[in-house]
Design a protein around this motif. Structure first.
Motif: not given
Length: 475
Positions: A203-232
């Protein structure tokens, strides 16, 4: 992966299959192949989640959004003039739905119509006894069915977070988001797992202003480096990511959502709730057949996909199996073998998984944390993409490739990758783990130059070499 008893052992058996998605179709076709007669019951659209409202439409939408993004911005803008594309969402949606309809007919409806040993009933099934079902037919009336074996593959539905006020608002689940012909100016996504991140970026790439509310971090069940890279990567694209943030209340007034969150009030035009999926098991009257469920409603099965009622089997998203259609289909095939006298198990130790963000996330085997929890001493290396020639040629260095090895044996036991098209390299890693290769074995293999999968070889070489001192395609 154990699969025995592949002969024709289902002759004379009547098998009831509840559902028509990946697991159900695989089970029905394998059961017929082994001589059984099948009655398949579907309460909704033939084909289940993946082809209709899940994998297929979401990947079409994600691909279209990727094209829109590249027209607007790419690493080659200095030599290729960028432009702002006009997004005709209604036409994209029509294209998406046409392909969904084609695949549903080719891979589900057409196959069922061409298989005389499968009878299809359209209606809602529930157990009325250990060997019987009642089906409330869509055309009216009720039909009773008796069976020798039964296979449950009813899938799952979006889980709705218990947020005060949410139920009184016109929020989206992924189903509505994929089917909408409108693009909201401001979109808030509640969730941080696969569906949330994939759709948020689209949706962001279609031009929407997007906000994500993450209870922890993105993709929190994966290796922390994964969530950090996607967040960046998301933040570089202008997606607002609020970590450790929860919605405390939701209101809707004058065509606007108002969210009271731990980060203050947030307003938006549309709200997407993507907080996981819940097994579809509540309307089956499972207690009538002695079939048990876990705390989240997932049907409890053993290694042979058998429920607590030994003549009733289940697989896919209505159980506790990983929610991937290829897992469901593989489990359905093996369940059918077991229902017809065979002995087949599903080995998930080398199960690859892909998240279709950009860059993609691809994993297989153990992460370091998972291995260490099992008492495995690990040795790992992380290769940044600036050391991968394909990434350099693409002028896109977002991400990394990480290899996890058993420190005592040198065997490869896990791979995590964040990279453009990471999904295209992960199966090679899965095969290496399946073959019990060491990282040195992997480093010694031939990989074609200027491919992203060559990053696996380079990452393996880092266990014994400084890859920055190697020539471009050093063996």
């Amino acid at each position: 992966m154990k699969m025995q008893g592949m002969g024709d052992n289902g002759a004379g058996l009547h098998i009831a299959v509840i559902g028509s998605g990946g697991a159900a179709m695989a089970a029905a076709l394998k059961a017929v192949e082994r001589g059984a007669r099948v009655t398949l019951i579907e309460r909704g659209t033939i084909g289940g989640t993946c082809v209709n409202i899940g994998c297929v439409p979401s990947k079409i939408m994600i691909r279209a959004a990727h094209i829109a993004h590249l027209r607007r911005q790419s690493p080659f803008d200095g030599g290729i003039a960028a432009s702002s594309p006009a997004i005709l969402r209604d036409q994209l949606l029509a294209q998406q739905q046409n392909r969904v309809d084609e695949l549903r007919h080719a891979k589900y409806e057409g196959i069922l119509q061409g298989t005389p040993a499968i009878t299809v009933l359209r209606g809602e099934a529930r157990f009325s006894g250990e060997h019987s079902l009642k089906v409330q037919l869509h055309e009216g009336g009720e039909r009773g069915i008796t069976f020798d074996r039964c296979f449950i593959a009813t899938g799952a539905s979006p889980a709705i977070a218990a947020i005060p006020g949410l139920a009184d608002t016109p929020y989206w689940t992924s189903t509505q988001a994929l089917a909408s012909d409108q693009l909201p100016q401001r979109l808030v996504v509640i969730g941080s797992s696969v569906v949330a991140v994939e759709l948020a970026q689209a949706f962001a790439r279609f031009g929407c202003q997007v906000t994500i509310l993450a209870r922890h971090r993105l993709l929190f069940s994966e290796d922390p480096a994964i969530g950090e890279a996607i967040t960046d990567a998301f933040r570089q694209e202008g997606i607002r990511v609020l970590e450790h943030c929860q919605a405390r209340e939701v209101r809707y007034a004058e065509a606007e959502f108002l969210l009271d969150t731990t980060e203050g009030e947030i307003r938006c035009d549309q709200l997407l709730v993507a907080t996981g999926r819940t097994p579809n098991s509540g309307n089956l009257a499972l207690e009538c057949a002695g079939v048990g469920v876990d705390a989240r409603g997932g049907i409890v099965i053993d290694a042979q996909m058998r429920t607590q009622a030994t003549h009733i089997y289940a697989a896919g998203d209505c159980t506790d199996q990983p929610q991937f259609v290829y897992v469901a289909a593989a489990a359905g095939t093996r369940a059918a073998i077991n229902m017809t006298g065979g002995d087949a198990r599903l080995d998930l130790t080398c199960m690859p998984a892909v998240v279709f963000t950009d860059p993609q996330v691809a994993t297989v085997g153990y992460s370091e944390a998972q291995a260490q929890e099992l008492g495995i001493k690990t040795d790992s290396r992380t290769l940044s993409l600036e050391n991968v020639p394909r990434a350099l040629a693409n002028f896109d260095l977002r991400g990394f490739i990480k290899l996890v090895a058993d420190a005592d044996t040198g065997r490869l036991i896990g791979v995590q990758a964040v990279a453009p098209e990471a999904g295209e390299l992960i199966q090679s890693a899965a095969l290496a783990i399946r073959a019990q290769m060491t990282v040195q074995d992997l480093a010694d293999q031939l990989f074609p130059y200027l491919t992203m999968v060559e990053g696996l070889k380079l990452a393996a070489q880092t266990f014994s070499k400084d890859v920055t001192q190697l020539s471009c395609c050093a063996g």
